[in-house]
Scaffold this active site. Structure first.
Site, PDB file in Angstrom:
ATOM      1  CB  SER A  15      -0.871   0.044   1.259  1.00 47.56           C
ATOM      2  OG  SER A  15      -1.607  -1.119   1.393  1.00 47.56           O
ATOM      3  CG  HIS A  52      -2.883  -1.143  -3.772  1.00 44.29           C
ATOM      4  ND1 HIS A  52      -3.513   0.044  -3.523  1.00 44.29           N
ATOM      5  CD2 HIS A  52      -2.702  -1.731  -2.567  1.00 44.29           C
ATOM      6  CE1 HIS A  52      -3.707   0.165  -2.210  1.00 44.29           C
ATOM      7  NE2 HIS A  52      -3.230  -0.896  -1.627  1.00 44.29           N
ATOM      8  CD  GLU A  62      -4.795   2.614  -6.286  1.00 44.62           C
ATOM      9  OE1 GLU A  62      -4.963   3.817  -6.459  1.00 44.62           O
ATOM     10  OE2 GLU A  62      -4.271   2.160  -5.250  1.00 44.62           O
ATOM     11  CG  ASN A  85      -4.628   4.221   0.456  1.00 42.11           C
ATOM     12  OD1 ASN A  85      -5.810   4.143   0.777  1.00 42.11           O
ATOM     13  ND2 ASN A  85      -3.814   3.183   0.501  1.00 42.11           N
TER      14      ASN A  85
END
Ligand code: NAD
Length: 282
Positions: free
Chosen positions: A119, A140, A152, A190
Site C-alpha cells: 500500500s 494493489h 490499482e 489512498n
C-alpha cells in the site's frame, strides 16, 4: 505469455483473497507463508470463500473442488518452481519485502512478472533489489479482494510496457477493473481517500460537529455507503495514521499532516472495529 502458475506470498487477509480469485479464475496457485497458522487460516478462508460462491450459484461444486485441487502451499519461496507471476502480499515491511523480491527473482521464469500488493512502499525500490526491475510492478488489490472490483496497477520507474500489459491482462482475467498510477505515495485511492478521512478527524477534533453528524452528512450528502469516521474505524485507525504519515513524509507538504485526534486515539489503543473502540464503540 500464458499465465498458468501464480505464486502468492503471504497467506493473510490480502494474500488469501488474491489466491482465491486466482484459483476461481482457473490458475494454479502456490501460497507461501512462514507461519503454518497463517497458511491454515488462509486455506480455510479460501475454502469458505469458494463455498459462499457455490451457495450463491456463482460457482458449481465441481469447479470449487477443481479450484482447491489447484492450490498448493509452501513455507519458502525458494521451494517453488515454474512460476509465471509472483504476487507478494506479506506484512508491510520494506526490508522483508526486499528479501522476498530477491527470492522471487530466482523463481519467476524469464519473461514473468514480479508484483507487490504494497500500500505504501515504492515499487521502484523493490525493483532495484532485483536483476530485472523492468519486470517489477505494483498490483494493489482492495480489501476484501474477492468482493472489491478494483486493482490499482503501479508502474515503477523501470517497469516495462510488456510487464504492464501482462499485469493488466491478468487483473482483468481475475475479473477486476484496473487503473494505472505512477509510483508516488498513496497511489490514487489512498492519496485521495486518506486526506478525506484525516480531514473528518480534524473536523471532529475542532468540534465542528458530532461524529454521527459528520458521517451522516458525508453519507447522504455525497452518496457514499459509509461516512468517513465509520470507514476509518473499519480500516483501522493505526492503518489510517500510518498511510497519512507516508503521504506527509513522502510528499513533504504539511497539508497531509495527521490530525492530532487521530494520533491520540491510536496512542490510546482505540484502533476502530478491531479493538472494540474507535470513533464509535463496537
Ligand atoms: P496480514 O497481516 O493479514 O498478512 C501478512 C502475512 O504475511 C501473514 O500471514 C504473515 O505470516 C506473512 N509473512 C510475514 N513474513 C513472511 C515471510 N517472510 N514469508 C512469507 N510470509 C510472511 O496483512 P494483509 O492485511 O494481508 O497485508 C498484506 C499486504 O497487503 C501489505 O503490504 C499491505 O500494505 C497490503 N494491503 C493491505 C490491505 C488491507 O486492507 N489489509 C489493502 C491493500 C493492500
Amino acid at each position: 505469455m500464458t499465465i498458468k502458475h501464480i505464486l502468492v506470498i503471504g497467506a493473510g487477509q490480502m494474500g488469501a483473497g488474491i489466491a482465491q480469485v486466482a484459483l476461481s479464475s482457473g490458475h494454479r496457485v502456490t501460497l507461501v507463508d512462514v507461519s503454518a497458522d497463517s497458511l491454515a487460516k488462509g486455506k480455510a478462508g479460501i475454502e469458505k470463500g469458494l463455498s459462499r460462491l457455490v451457495e450463491k450459484g456463482k460457482l458449481d461444486a465441481a469447479a470449487k473442488a477443481a479450484a482447491l485441487g489447484r492450490l498448493s502451499t509452501a513455507s519458502s519461496v525458494l521451494d517453488v518452481k515454474d512460476v509465471d507471476v509472483g504476487i507478494e502480499a506479506v506484512t508491510e515491511n520494506e526490508e522483508l519485502k526486499k528479501k522476498l523480491f530477491r527470492e522471487l527473482d530466482q523463481v519467476v521464469r524469464p519473461g514473468g512478472v514480479l508484483a507487490s500488493n504494497t500500500s505504501s512502499i515504492p515499487i521502484t525500490r523493490l525493483g532495484a533489489v532485483t536483476k530485472r526491475p523492468e519486470a517489477v510492478i505494483g498490483m494493489h488489490f482492495m480489501n476484501p479482494v474477492p468482493v472489491m472490483a478494483l486493482v490499482e496497477i503501479i508502474r515503477g520507474a523501470a517497469t516495462s510496457d510488456e510487464t504492464y500489459a501482462q499485469t493488466k491482462a491478468l487483473a482483468e482475467h481475475l475479473g477486476k477493473t484496473t487503473v494505472v498510477s505512477k509510483d508516488f505515495p498513496g497511489f490514487i485511492v489512498n492519496r485521495i481517500l486518506i486526506p478525506m478521512l484525516n480531514e473528518a478527524c480534524f473536523a471532529l477534533g475542532e468540534g465542528l460537529a458530532t461524529a454521527e453528524d459528520i458521517d451522516t452528512a458525508m453519507k447522504l450528502g455525497t452518496n457514499v455507503p459509509m461516512g468517513p469516521l465509520t470507514l476509518a474505524d473499519f480500516i483501522g485507525l493505526d492503518t489510517v495514521l500510518s498511510i497519512a504519515e507516508v503521504l506527509h513524509k513522502g510528499l513533504g507538504d504539511d497539508k497531509y499532516r495527521p490530525s492530532p485526534l487521530l494520533r491520540q486515539y491510536v496512542e490510546a489503543g482505540w484502533l476502530g472495529r478491531k479493538s472494540g473502540r474507535g470513533f464509535y464503540k463496537y
